[in-house]
Scaffold this active site. Structure first.
Site, mmCIF file in Angstrom:
data_model
loop_
_atom_site.group_PDB
_atom_site.id
_atom_site.type_symbol
_atom_site.label_atom_id
_atom_site.label_comp_id
_atom_site.label_asym_id
_atom_site.label_seq_id
_atom_site.Cartn_x
_atom_site.Cartn_y
_atom_site.Cartn_z
ATOM 1 C CG HIS A 82 -0.473 0.179 2.526
ATOM 2 N ND1 HIS A 82 -0.203 -0.876 3.379
ATOM 3 C CD2 HIS A 82 -0.168 1.295 3.227
ATOM 4 C CE1 HIS A 82 0.235 -0.416 4.529
ATOM 5 N NE2 HIS A 82 0.269 0.903 4.464
ATOM 6 C CG ASP A 219 0.514 -4.237 2.895
ATOM 7 O OD1 ASP A 219 0.983 -3.730 1.872
ATOM 8 O OD2 ASP A 219 -0.255 -3.636 3.665
ATOM 9 C CB SER A 645 2.730 1.726 6.292
ATOM 10 O OG SER A 645 1.482 1.770 6.911
#
Length: 709
Positions: A82, A219, A645
């Site tokens: 992402h 991810d 992240s």
């Protein structure tokens, strides 16, 4: 002996905080390092920050909004899928849909450059408070302080660039402005996409599973840093650039972990407010509700258009994901604030601090918590209206963004009386019909939600009501049809015609409202910020026997912890997920869109036998030796937030075991309160990453580069 007793005393005080903390590395308290060793960290402190091969030297800011880690001698960078989402989207077309099908560069020549993307390495950090803070500084308004700090930062950058032109300095406040640190960075601006799995796996579970556990999302995405072929240093994109050869990179481990194993995240958490007062939390609660309401309305329109057109889906995938992420976060944070009674807890703490202040006289005549509460009471309604305004007009349709900018630093230019406006042609990033309906829908929603007439822009009464009979969608349609702001190459004959453009007029009302909010908040903001600073100061003084970390501000932080499940409602969560759990979800893909995957991926995951893993070639390499299963995602007690992240997750020997990508729903108030029982970091197991690179991508050259095949 005294030093040991002091350390143990500090550790006892920290016990109530468990693994809470986003710690700066250059001044890491000894007590924190001792706690890390007790949890399983096996290396000297110098291997965190000071040594030639300190692990922090492999960790990067990824493009200004995420974290990443360098994992090879040829400059490969791992981050989350992402985090690479926009880069993958920007290269995608209907004919070559890398979002849908993934992307694999078979050679250096096939690696894709990305405009406006970069990585930053932290070179040094130091406390410069004594150079900045004095009585005169404390008397300045927020605006004047900001101007002064910018001048100091520019001078520091100029000085460091004189020694090395590739460096820059950022000056930021810590501990609510009680201290200031200067951080030196080196930026590399030629960053190329190397590998991305299909969105169905990189975002597996979508919004259904976002902020939830258990998770199976793979991810990750892979980029490469390129550099000047002569100097080996940073350089703007050029076909002549070569892969960067760093002196330091993280070693990938396939040994895995078990419950209780040491885990450390290192990255760039964006923002937390753990020192925030009860009044500030109440204001955050109101703002969260406003944000969630507007985004929910907007996302319904976006989703409908995305479902109807592949071309629109490609344009809005990244926008939708970004919007929905903090839509759900806002809902979850408010749920947690209610469930744990956080506002009441803060009020109880503030009463304790009042009692302590009365006994000690510390900051008497300066810090006044009753005054702080009254200031928030005056500001909260304005803050709510401004959140509705910002979410409606500032982060959505293209015309509103252009209309605002044309009066805010993007003046029309041209020779003589002729006026024209230059806006970059970005039609690959937005769709007219979608944006037009978003604007009309949100205009109507804003009117319904904001009842105070002070915060209603003039175009509502003067144009929408008088000319369009109150029909907000008709007004939005006319804006997109008539305004030259949205038309390429339109030239205005003179300034008068420019001002008569209905889009320009619309933008003028938006800017006027923006400055109206700023004026109403200006003095309140200054007074509240000063009281919050003093509150933080008093808390640290009252608890001076404990180490304290500063709130996150997108500077490098380390969080230590352990692999660990949690218990909710008497039910243990488990500390990892395995292949069977993702296959079970994939089989419901016809009912749950977020669990739908391509047939070949379904076949791949279905073929993985957890009981007899040897049936798929090199699969045993990725199977955990303790459990006999291929583990997908895992939980740790690491303290993270947005910006983390893509943060590397290291074991006790600084080896990479995963990438952090999410937190859990049951602790979404962690930006303002860390719940030691429930707060968890969700990471993707690095062996899952390698498995997909191997068995789906057949990326042999990359696996050899990582020294794992």
């Amino acid at each position: 002996m005294k030093k040991l007793i002091l350390s143990l005393t500090c550790l006892a005080a920290m016990g109530a905080q468990a693994d809470e903390g986003m710690w700066t590395l250059y001044d890491l308290p000894q007590a924190v390092y001792e706690q890390m060793k007790m949890e399983g960290y096996q290396l000297p402190y110098e291997m965190l920050y000071k040594a030639d091969d300190a692990i922090m030297k492999s960790v990067v800011i990824f493009s200004g909004y995420c974290s990443g880690v360098v994992v090879s001698p040829d400059g490969l960078v791992f981050t989350n899928h992402h985090c690479g989402f926009e880069a993958i989207r920007s290269h995608s077309t209907v004919e070559h849909d890398y979002m849908l099908n993934g992307f694999i560069a078979k050679s250096y020549e096939e690696e894709l450059p990305n405009e406006n993307m970069f990585v930053s390495f932290m070179v040094e950090q130091k406390d410069v408070t004594s150079q900045i803070v004095n009585d005169d500084f404390r008397k300045m308004s927020n605006k004047d302080q900001s101007i002064y700090l910018d001048s100091i930062e520019n001078a520091m950058s100029k000085a460091v660039k004189a020694q090395d032109s590739t460096l820059r300095v950022e000056l930021k406040p810590f501990y609510e402005g009680n201290r200031y640190y200067a951080t030196t960075y080196r930026d590399f601006t030629d960053l190329r996409l190397v590998f991305a799995i299909p969105k169905s796996m990189g975002k597996f579970g979508g919004e259904t599973d976002n902020w939830m556990w258990p998770r199976q999302t793979c991810d990750f995405s892979v980029f490469r840093i390129y550099c000047d072929p002569v100097t080996g240093g940073p350089a703007a994109y050029s076909e002549k650039n070569v892969p960067y050869h760093p002196k330091h990179w993280a070693k990938v481990s396939t040994e895995g972990y078990q419950e209780g194993s040491f885990s450390m995240t290192m990255g760039y958490p964006g923002s937390t407010s753990r020192y925030l007062s009860s009044g500030g939390i109440q204001e955050r609660y109101v703002e969260n509700a406003a944000r969630a309401q507007v985004r929910g309305v907007k996302q319904e329109v976006m989703k409908r258009h995305m479902d109807a057109s592949e071309a629109v889906r490609i344009k809005y995938d990244s926008k939708y994901a970004t919007s929905s992420n903090y839509w759900k976060n806002s809902i979850g944070m408010n749920k947690c604030i209610d469930s744990i009674g956080l506002i009441q807890q803060k009020q109880q703490f503030e009463q304790q601090l009042k009692n302590w202040q009365e006994k000690t006289g510390y900051l008497k005549g300066q810090l006044n918590l009753d005054t702080l509460a009254q200031l928030y009471k005056k500001r909260i309604d304005i803050s709510e209206a401004m959140m509705f305004w910002g979410e409606t007009f500032m982060r959505n349709d293209e015309l509103s963004q252009r209309a605002f900018r044309v009066h805010n630093g993007a003046e029309p230019v041209g020779s003589g009386k002729r006026q024209h406006i230059n806006f970059k042609n970005n039609r690959d990033k937005w769709d007219l019909a979608t944006d037009r309906e978003i604007l009309g829908t949100l205009l109507q929603n804003y009117r319904q939600q904001v009842k105070d007439e002070r915060w209603l822009p003039e175009f509502y009464t003067k144009v929408i009501d008088k000319k369009y009979g109150g029909d907000c969608q008709a007004y939005a349609n006319a804006l997109y049809k008539k305004s030259a702001l949205i038309k390429k190459g339109r030239v205005y004959p003179n300034k008068k015609s420019f001002m008569k453009d209905m889009g320009v007029s619309y933008g003028f009302d938006l800017v006027e409202m923006f400055f109206g909010f700023r004026l109403a908040l200006s003095d309140l903001n200054d007074d509240i910020d000063e009281q919050e600073r003093l509150l933080c100061d008093a808390k640290m003084q009252m608890e001076m026997d404990q180490p304290h970390y500063s709130d996150a501000n997108f500077t490098m932080r380390m969080s230590h912890g352990q692999v660990k499940e949690y218990t909710l409602g008497g039910k243990p969560s488990g500390y990892y997920t395995a292949v069977k759990s993702i296959v079970d979800k994939m089989r419901t893909g016809d009912q749950v869109e977020d669990y739908k995957v391509e047939p070949e991926i379904m076949a791949l995951m279905n073929s993985v036998s957890e009981r007899q893993p040897g049936g798929t070639g090199s699969l045993p390499y990725y199977v955990d030796k303790r459990t006999g299963k291929m583990q997908l995602c895992f939980l740790t007690t690491n303290d993270i937030t947005g910006g983390n992240s893509g943060s590397p997750m290291f074991d006790g020997q600084n080896r990479l075991i995963g990438l952090a990508f999410d937190g859990n729903w049951d602790s979404l108030s962690s930006d303002i309160f860390f719940d030691k029982l429930l707060a968890r970091c969700i990471g993707v197991d690095i062996r899952y990453v390698l498995f997909m690179m191997d068995h789906w991508g057949h990326a042999d050259r990359l696996l050899r580069e990582l020294n794992v095949k």
